[in-house]
Scaffold this motif. Structure first.
Motif, PDB file in Angstrom:
ATOM      1  N   ILE A 168      -5.915   3.994  -4.707  1.00 51.03           N
ATOM      2  CA  ILE A 168      -6.914   2.695  -4.113  1.00 51.03           C
ATOM      3  C   ILE A 168      -8.005   2.394  -4.830  1.00 51.03           C
ATOM      4  CG2 ILE A 168      -6.580   0.564  -2.958  1.00 51.03           C
ATOM      5  CD1 ILE A 168      -3.604   0.753  -2.702  1.00 51.03           C
ATOM      6  N   GLU A 169      -8.499   1.967  -5.623  1.00 53.40           N
ATOM      7  CA  GLU A 169     -10.439   1.748  -5.420  1.00 53.40           C
ATOM      8  C   GLU A 169     -10.565   0.487  -4.559  1.00 53.40           C
ATOM      9  OE1 GLU A 169     -11.772   2.060  -9.914  1.00 53.40           O
ATOM     10  OE2 GLU A 169     -10.737   3.499  -9.890  1.00 53.40           O
ATOM     11  N   SER A 170     -10.170  -0.370  -4.705  1.00 45.41           N
ATOM     12  CA  SER A 170     -10.273  -1.186  -3.355  1.00 45.41           C
ATOM     13  C   SER A 170      -9.480  -2.344  -3.678  1.00 45.41           C
ATOM     14  CB  SER A 170     -11.640  -1.863  -4.431  1.00 45.41           C
ATOM     15  OG  SER A 170     -11.061  -2.750  -4.526  1.00 45.41           O
ATOM     16  N   LEU A 171      -9.512  -3.462  -2.467  1.00 46.10           N
ATOM     17  CA  LEU A 171      -8.064  -3.909  -2.074  1.00 46.10           C
ATOM     18  C   LEU A 171      -9.195  -4.630  -1.328  1.00 46.10           C
ATOM     19  CD1 LEU A 171      -5.232  -4.015  -1.289  1.00 46.10           C
ATOM     20  CD2 LEU A 171      -5.789  -2.505   0.891  1.00 46.10           C
ATOM     21  N   ALA A 172      -8.138  -6.189  -1.709  1.00 46.85           N
ATOM     22  CA  ALA A 172      -9.098  -7.089  -1.217  1.00 46.85           C
ATOM     23  C   ALA A 172      -7.737  -8.407  -0.612  1.00 46.85           C
ATOM     24  CB  ALA A 172      -9.483  -8.029  -1.751  1.00 46.85           C
ATOM     25  N   VAL A 173      -7.418  -8.657   0.779  1.00 47.15           N
ATOM     26  CA  VAL A 173      -6.452  -9.645   0.911  1.00 47.15           C
ATOM     27  C   VAL A 173      -6.553 -10.832   1.651  1.00 47.15           C
ATOM     28  CG1 VAL A 173      -4.450  -9.524   2.594  1.00 47.15           C
ATOM     29  CG2 VAL A 173      -5.264  -7.353   1.214  1.00 47.15           C
ATOM     30  N   ALA A 174      -6.078 -11.881   1.498  1.00 43.19           N
ATOM     31  CA  ALA A 174      -6.143 -13.438   1.854  1.00 43.19           C
ATOM     32  C   ALA A 174      -5.474 -14.269   1.939  1.00 43.19           C
ATOM     33  CB  ALA A 174      -7.862 -13.416   1.507  1.00 43.19           C
ATOM     34  N   GLU A 175      -4.902 -14.854   3.653  1.00 38.34           N
ATOM     35  CA  GLU A 175      -4.451 -16.262   2.436  1.00 38.34           C
ATOM     36  C   GLU A 175      -4.875 -17.538   1.932  1.00 38.34           C
ATOM     37  OE1 GLU A 175      -1.263 -18.086   5.761  1.00 38.34           O
ATOM     38  OE2 GLU A 175      -3.265 -19.082   5.797  1.00 38.34           O
ATOM     39  N   VAL A 176      -3.840 -17.443   1.148  1.00 39.20           N
ATOM     40  CA  VAL A 176      -4.262 -18.529  -0.141  1.00 39.20           C
ATOM     41  C   VAL A 176      -3.810 -19.628  -0.165  1.00 39.20           C
ATOM     42  CG1 VAL A 176      -5.686 -17.099  -1.691  1.00 39.20           C
ATOM     43  CG2 VAL A 176      -2.559 -17.435  -1.667  1.00 39.20           C
ATOM     44  N   ASP A 177      -2.750 -20.601   0.692  1.00 44.73           N
ATOM     45  CA  ASP A 177      -1.848 -20.637   0.800  1.00 44.73           C
ATOM     46  C   ASP A 177      -1.591 -20.817   1.625  1.00 44.73           C
ATOM     47  OD1 ASP A 177      -0.206 -23.690   0.563  1.00 44.73           O
ATOM     48  OD2 ASP A 177      -0.122 -23.052  -1.409  1.00 44.73           O
ATOM     49  N   ALA A 178      -1.516 -21.669   3.627  1.00 42.63           N
ATOM     50  CA  ALA A 178      -1.117 -22.102   4.109  1.00 42.63           C
ATOM     51  C   ALA A 178      -0.123 -22.631   4.425  1.00 42.63           C
ATOM     52  CB  ALA A 178      -2.082 -22.697   5.324  1.00 42.63           C
ATOM     53  N   ILE A 179       0.109 -23.690   4.192  1.00 40.90           N
ATOM     54  CA  ILE A 179       1.801 -24.453   3.717  1.00 40.90           C
ATOM     55  C   ILE A 179       2.660 -23.782   3.131  1.00 40.90           C
ATOM     56  CG2 ILE A 179       2.579 -26.232   2.759  1.00 40.90           C
ATOM     57  CD1 ILE A 179      -0.118 -27.924   2.669  1.00 40.90           C
ATOM     58  N   LYS A 180       2.030 -22.946   1.416  1.00 40.18           N
ATOM     59  CA  LYS A 180       3.487 -21.670   1.844  1.00 40.18           C
ATOM     60  C   LYS A 180       3.508 -20.678   2.289  1.00 40.18           C
ATOM     61  CE  LYS A 180       3.879 -24.286  -2.812  1.00 40.18           C
ATOM     62  NZ  LYS A 180       3.702 -24.084  -4.624  1.00 40.18           N
ATOM     63  N   VAL A 195       0.740  -1.073   0.094  1.00 38.29           N
ATOM     64  CA  VAL A 195       0.391   0.197   0.048  1.00 38.29           C
ATOM     65  C   VAL A 195       1.192   1.034   0.254  1.00 38.29           C
ATOM     66  CG1 VAL A 195      -1.781   1.026   1.177  1.00 38.29           C
ATOM     67  CG2 VAL A 195      -1.400  -0.977   0.240  1.00 38.29           C
ATOM     68  N   GLY A 196       2.141   1.155   0.802  1.00 34.96           N
ATOM     69  CA  GLY A 196       3.162   2.777   0.536  1.00 34.96           C
ATOM     70  C   GLY A 196       3.519   3.035  -0.329  1.00 34.96           C
ATOM     71  N   LEU A 197       3.426   1.457  -1.147  1.00 30.86           N
ATOM     72  CA  LEU A 197       3.870   2.041  -3.129  1.00 30.86           C
ATOM     73  C   LEU A 197       2.920   2.891  -3.540  1.00 30.86           C
ATOM     74  CD1 LEU A 197       5.265  -0.972  -4.989  1.00 30.86           C
ATOM     75  CD2 LEU A 197       3.954   0.383  -5.665  1.00 30.86           C
ATOM     76  N   PHE A 198       1.966   2.146  -3.431  1.00 31.23           N
ATOM     77  CA  PHE A 198       0.627   3.434  -3.906  1.00 31.23           C
ATOM     78  C   PHE A 198       0.486   4.405  -3.566  1.00 31.23           C
ATOM     79  CE2 PHE A 198      -0.310  -1.083  -5.641  1.00 31.23           C
ATOM     80  CZ  PHE A 198      -1.221  -0.248  -6.607  1.00 31.23           C
ATOM     81  N   ALA A 258     -12.988  -5.853  -4.441  1.00 33.28           N
ATOM     82  CA  ALA A 258     -12.946  -6.228  -6.192  1.00 33.28           C
ATOM     83  C   ALA A 258     -12.484  -7.207  -5.693  1.00 33.28           C
ATOM     84  CB  ALA A 258     -12.888  -5.591  -7.160  1.00 33.28           C
ATOM     85  N   VAL A 259     -12.779  -8.747  -6.333  1.00 33.13           N
ATOM     86  CA  VAL A 259     -11.338  -9.749  -6.450  1.00 33.13           C
ATOM     87  C   VAL A 259     -11.659 -10.331  -7.973  1.00 33.13           C
ATOM     88  CG1 VAL A 259     -11.659 -10.612  -4.475  1.00 33.13           C
ATOM     89  CG2 VAL A 259     -13.531 -11.609  -5.819  1.00 33.13           C
ATOM     90  N   ALA A 260     -10.538 -11.305  -8.355  1.00 37.46           N
ATOM     91  CA  ALA A 260     -10.539 -11.710  -9.876  1.00 37.46           C
ATOM     92  C   ALA A 260      -9.897 -13.043 -10.595  1.00 37.46           C
ATOM     93  CB  ALA A 260      -9.674 -10.532 -10.968  1.00 37.46           C
ATOM     94  N   MET A 261     -10.505 -13.827 -11.382  1.00 40.33           N
ATOM     95  CA  MET A 261     -10.098 -15.340 -11.174  1.00 40.33           C
ATOM     96  C   MET A 261      -9.971 -15.603 -12.639  1.00 40.33           C
ATOM     97  SD  MET A 261      -9.422 -18.746 -10.092  1.00 40.33           S
ATOM     98  CE  MET A 261      -9.698 -18.002  -8.486  1.00 40.33           C
ATOM     99  N   ILE A 310       0.911 -18.108   1.512  1.00 38.73           N
ATOM    100  CA  ILE A 310       1.319 -17.406   0.368  1.00 38.73           C
ATOM    101  C   ILE A 310      -0.038 -16.759   0.940  1.00 38.73           C
ATOM    102  CG2 ILE A 310       0.883 -16.623  -2.001  1.00 38.73           C
ATOM    103  CD1 ILE A 310       3.687 -17.581  -1.333  1.00 38.73           C
ATOM    104  N   SER A 311      -0.251 -15.176   0.635  1.00 39.56           N
ATOM    105  CA  SER A 311      -1.892 -14.203   0.768  1.00 39.56           C
ATOM    106  C   SER A 311      -1.940 -13.920  -0.794  1.00 39.56           C
ATOM    107  CB  SER A 311      -1.130 -13.183   1.354  1.00 39.56           C
ATOM    108  OG  SER A 311      -1.589 -13.353   2.975  1.00 39.56           O
ATOM    109  N   ARG A 312      -2.896 -13.155  -0.614  1.00 42.44           N
ATOM    110  CA  ARG A 312      -2.994 -12.911  -2.329  1.00 42.44           C
ATOM    111  C   ARG A 312      -3.952 -11.971  -2.426  1.00 42.44           C
ATOM    112  NH1 ARG A 312      -5.979 -16.365  -6.848  1.00 42.44           N
ATOM    113  NH2 ARG A 312      -7.005 -14.807  -8.190  1.00 42.44           N
ATOM    114  N   ILE A 313      -3.063 -10.984  -2.671  1.00 41.68           N
ATOM    115  CA  ILE A 313      -3.819  -9.489  -2.757  1.00 41.68           C
ATOM    116  C   ILE A 313      -4.485  -9.048  -3.825  1.00 41.68           C
ATOM    117  CG2 ILE A 313      -2.886  -6.401  -2.269  1.00 41.68           C
ATOM    118  CD1 ILE A 313      -0.852  -7.933  -0.591  1.00 41.68           C
ATOM    119  N   THR A 314      -5.469  -8.329  -3.815  1.00 39.64           N
ATOM    120  CA  THR A 314      -6.098  -8.070  -5.261  1.00 39.64           C
ATOM    121  C   THR A 314      -6.234  -6.782  -5.187  1.00 39.64           C
ATOM    122  OG1 THR A 314      -7.569  -9.866  -5.904  1.00 39.64           O
ATOM    123  CG2 THR A 314      -8.249  -7.903  -6.918  1.00 39.64           C
TER     124      THR A 314
END
Length: 182
Positions: free
Chosen positions: A47-59, A37-40, A171-174, A61-65
């Motif tokens: 930033i119009e919208s922001l969604a964040v969640a962990e997507v891989d507990a083993i690795k 977020v600081g980069l922005f 928003a989220v995307a796939m 990794i979180s995914r930020i949209t």
């Protein structure tokens, strides 16, 4: 005085602003979201919208949209800066109108009113397959998943029917089909 060719310049006739979605895979650790977020904010990008969640507990990794608007030059700059951040594993970027990508947002609507008003609200949300998460004699919480503009329109409709509060995910995307983000 000549015009500036900076990425921070306002869009010209040749370079119009468009809405883009960035999907960023990062280490799930303290401070990573603040760095992204600081980069922005540090460069004056909105930033119009922001969604964040962990997507891989083993690795771990979180995914930020992130949804943002900018000229192609600004978007290139954002992508380059994101890929330079140490906790970033992968960055994908899409134009908002990309037909190969599904973009959705979830909204919760709290309605206060008699049963007939709540039923009218459910009918107004019918095409989004609404889910009633909570219902009392005088209120209901309705969940829908839709495009941002559809949620905006639905929210306006529901105001006259007793909408008192709205909560949205961003928003989220796939990608569609078997295609995956590069």
């Amino acid at each position: 005085m000549p015009k500036s060719k900076s990425a921070y310049s306002t869009p010209s006739i040749k370079q119009k602003s468009d809405t883009y979605i960035f999907v960023v895979w990062v280490d799930n650790e303290a401070g990573v979201l603040a760095r992204v977020v600081g980069l922005f904010s540090g460069r004056g990008y909105n930033i119009e919208s922001l969604a964040v969640a962990e997507v891989d507990a083993i690795k771990n990794i979180s995914r930020i949209t992130i949804v943002t608007t900018g000229t192609p030059q600004v978007i290139d700059q954002i992508r380059l800066q994101l890929t330079k951040l140490v906790p970033v594993h992968k960055v994908a970027e899409f134009k908002r109108d990309d037909k190969d990508v599904i973009f959705k947002e979830m909204a919760l609507f709290k309605i206060v009113g008699k049963k007939n008003k709540i039923e009218k609200c459910l009918n107004a949300c019918k095409k989004f397959n609404p889910v009633v998460l909570d219902e009392t004699k005088s209120s209901a919480v309705i969940q829908i998943t839709a495009l941002r503009r559809e949620i905006d329109k639905t929210s306006k409709k529901l105001k006259s029917l007793g909408l008192i509060s709205t909560s949205r995910t961003g928003a989220v995307a796939m990608t569609r089909g078997a295609k995956i983000f590069n």
